[in-house]
Design an enzyme around this catalytic site. Structure first.
Site, PDB file in Angstrom:
ATOM      1  N   CYS A   1      -2.991   8.680   3.219  1.00  0.00           N
ATOM      2  CA  CYS A   1      -2.612   8.418   1.780  1.00  0.00           C
ATOM      3  C   CYS A   1      -3.798   8.817   1.073  1.00  0.00           C
ATOM      4  O   CYS A   1      -3.585   9.240  -0.107  1.00  0.00           O
ATOM      5  CB  CYS A   1      -2.404   7.048   1.637  1.00  0.00           C
ATOM      6  SG  CYS A   1      -0.560   6.372   2.253  1.00  0.00           S
TER       7      CYS A   1
ATOM      8  N   GLU B   1       0.867  -1.072   0.100  1.00  0.00           N
ATOM      9  CA  GLU B   1      -0.099   0.151   0.001  1.00  0.00           C
ATOM     10  C   GLU B   1       0.996   1.282  -0.013  1.00  0.00           C
ATOM     11  O   GLU B   1       1.550   1.479   1.242  1.00  0.00           O
ATOM     12  CB  GLU B   1      -0.886  -0.132   1.274  1.00  0.00           C
ATOM     13  CG  GLU B   1      -2.150   0.817   1.124  1.00  0.00           C
ATOM     14  CD  GLU B   1      -1.993   2.322   1.619  1.00  0.00           C
ATOM     15  OE1 GLU B   1      -1.538   3.113   0.817  1.00  0.00           O
ATOM     16  OE2 GLU B   1      -2.144   2.293   2.872  1.00  0.00           O
TER      17      GLU B   1
END
Length: 485
Positions: free
Chosen positions: A293, A259
């Site tokens: 993010c 990720e």
């Protein structure tokens, strides 16, 4: 090698953050300071391992994986009990998150609540982990034969985690790994080491064999040492695209879940309900000081609504108080380091010199960057084309959904996007055409719920988190057949 009895609470909030392996809290061979992210005072030392200690930790993990057999029910019970212990010790976790991550109390409590949910979801998945019946006799010439699949653990999972979600992101790797029957080697960020130690302590108190989890602190050299040991069978990483590429090279043919970086967009269409959308957008842009993010970095707004959005959004952002995370009124705490704050400030100033308007924002104060709202940002400025990872959102007018999708798909990244519209056709077109792993309709880009599969595409990575999805990643499907005739 000096050790403490980890199971009896060696990791108090005021002590050094040591290594954890073999069921013990272990003194390292060197230390680094850990800073209070607001005051910048040294609050403790984090211990670093020698290469021999890394081998000892992996030895203990491998032995536990082979010897300490746990049924799916037992794994579920451990995770469920650990979730309850976190609730009981919530204030201890809040303090660690406030000091080491700079989280305001509201963000810290949200992180803890989500961690409890993640562990309970993992417990549920542990208890129902199963394969499938395979209709072997449906093939010609297979009379008397039947088959099924099993999901079997891989061995040791290495979880390499970031500073911006130092408890829940850790839980999203550790919880599913334990649920699947694996052993776990956890390497948290050096900025935020203590929440990982506290989580390991809670898991052991909940019944996890002490040798089943290790917490090792360090940087790139430690990651390389871990990766060189072929007994590590899976790497779960959250962090930058650049570091992820290095870990992928180390992993070789071993499995990984990555990720990685992102530039997150949210689009407000001409038919959107602005009054419902803007509070969600503000929260998604500035919680955890924008260090998520999926934080809304680029707010794409249909030109017909731009004046209204700018007028209504400006006071909402102005009301985001910044300061000491211990103050209940604070919504935006410090970013992770003075260096990060200086970079964010420099990017904003560069955008303003290039013609951007600063609608909201103020002077940086050490590691504090006030909530900042920009308009007319040059697309080729760092704020316009790189991941800011700070409390900065930019307003960008677009003429249509097509132009919005072009902007969303025009970066190397593809983690998440949000679309506010009441037209079902437009929503479904965005769902099909946006090159992202997660798309949220009538929610901002940072609208993840922990039960969801979660991961990116393109340079934002691959593989999926979310307990059910992660357990599938961390297990192997084994085909079994029996012949009775």
């Amino acid at each position: 090698m000096k050790t403490d009895d980890f199971q009896n609470g060696a990791m108090s909030s005021g002590s050094d953050t040591k290594l954890v392996f073999g069921g013990k809290s272990v003194v390292g061979t060197s230390t680094l300071p850990v800073y209070d992210k607001f005051s910048r005072h040294v609050v403790r030392q984090v211990h670093l391992p020698s290469p021999a200690q890394v081998r000892d930790a992996i030895d203990a993990l491998q032995e536990s994986y082979e010897d300490d057999l746990l049924t799916p029910f037992e794994r579920g019970e451990i995770l469920f009990k650990a979730a309850g212990l976190i609730e009981e010790r919530a204030e201890e976790f809040v303090e660690a998150l406030r000091v080491e991550a700079g989280f305001p109390v509201s963000d810290a409590r949200g992180e803890i609540s989500r961690t409890v949910e993640t562990l309970r979801l993992s417990a549920e998945e542990a208890r129902r982990l199963a394969g499938d019946i395979v209709p072997v006799m449906g093939a010609p010439g297979q009379k008397g034969r039947f088959g099924f699949t099993l999901r079997v653990p891989l061995g040791i999972v290495a979880a390499i985690t970031p500073f911006n979600a130092p408890l829940n992101t850790v839980a999203h790797k550790v919880g599913p790994a334990i649920a699947a029957g694996n052993a776990v080697l956890l390497k948290p960020s050096l900025h935020t080491p203590t929440p990982s130690n506290l989580l390991a302590e809670v898991l052991v108190k909940a019944g996890l064999p002490g040798r089943r989890i290790a917490v090792l602190h360090g940087g790139g050299d430690l990651v390389k040492l871990i990766a060189e040991d072929q007994r590590i069978r899976f790497f779960a990483f959250t962090g930058s695209t650049e570091v992820g590429a290095i870990i992928q090279q180390y992993a070789g043919l071993r499995r990984t879940q990555m990720e990685l970086g992102s530039i997150a967009f949210t689009y407000v269409a001409d038919d959107a309900d602005i009054d419902k959308a803007l509070p969600k957008i503000v929260n998604a842009a500035y919680r955890k000081a924008g260090q998520v993010c999926t934080s809304v970095q680029m707010l794409l707004v249909h030109r017909s609504r731009m004046t209204e959005v700018e007028k209504k959004l400006t006071p909402l952002v102005s009301a985001m108080a910044h300061g000491d995370p211990a103050d209940p009124k604070t919504r935006v705490g410090p970013v992770i380091s003075p260096e990060a704050a200086e970079r964010i400030e420099a990017w904003v100033e560069q955008a303003v010199r290039g013609g951007a308007r600063k609608l909201v924002g103020g002077k940086r104060q050490g590691p504090l960057v006030p909530a900042t709202l920009l308009a007319d940002v040059p697309e080729d400025s760092p704020v316009g084309c790189k991941e800011v990872f700070g409390p900065v959102m930019s307003l960008v007018p677009v003429a249509s959904l097509d132009e919005a999708l072009k902007r969303i798909n025009g970066t190397p990244y593809g983690l998440a996007a949000g679309i506010f519209t009441n037209r079902l056709g437009d929503a479904m077109r965005a769902v099909r055409q946006a090159e992202v792993g997660n798309i949220f309709i009538n929610e901002a880009s940072s609208a993840r719920v922990d039960v969801m599969p979660y991961g990116g595409s393109k340079d934002s990575g691959f593989g999926r988190e979310g307990p059910r999805s992660a357990i599938a990643e961390m297990t192997e499907e084994r085909m079994v057949s029996f012949t009775t005739d």
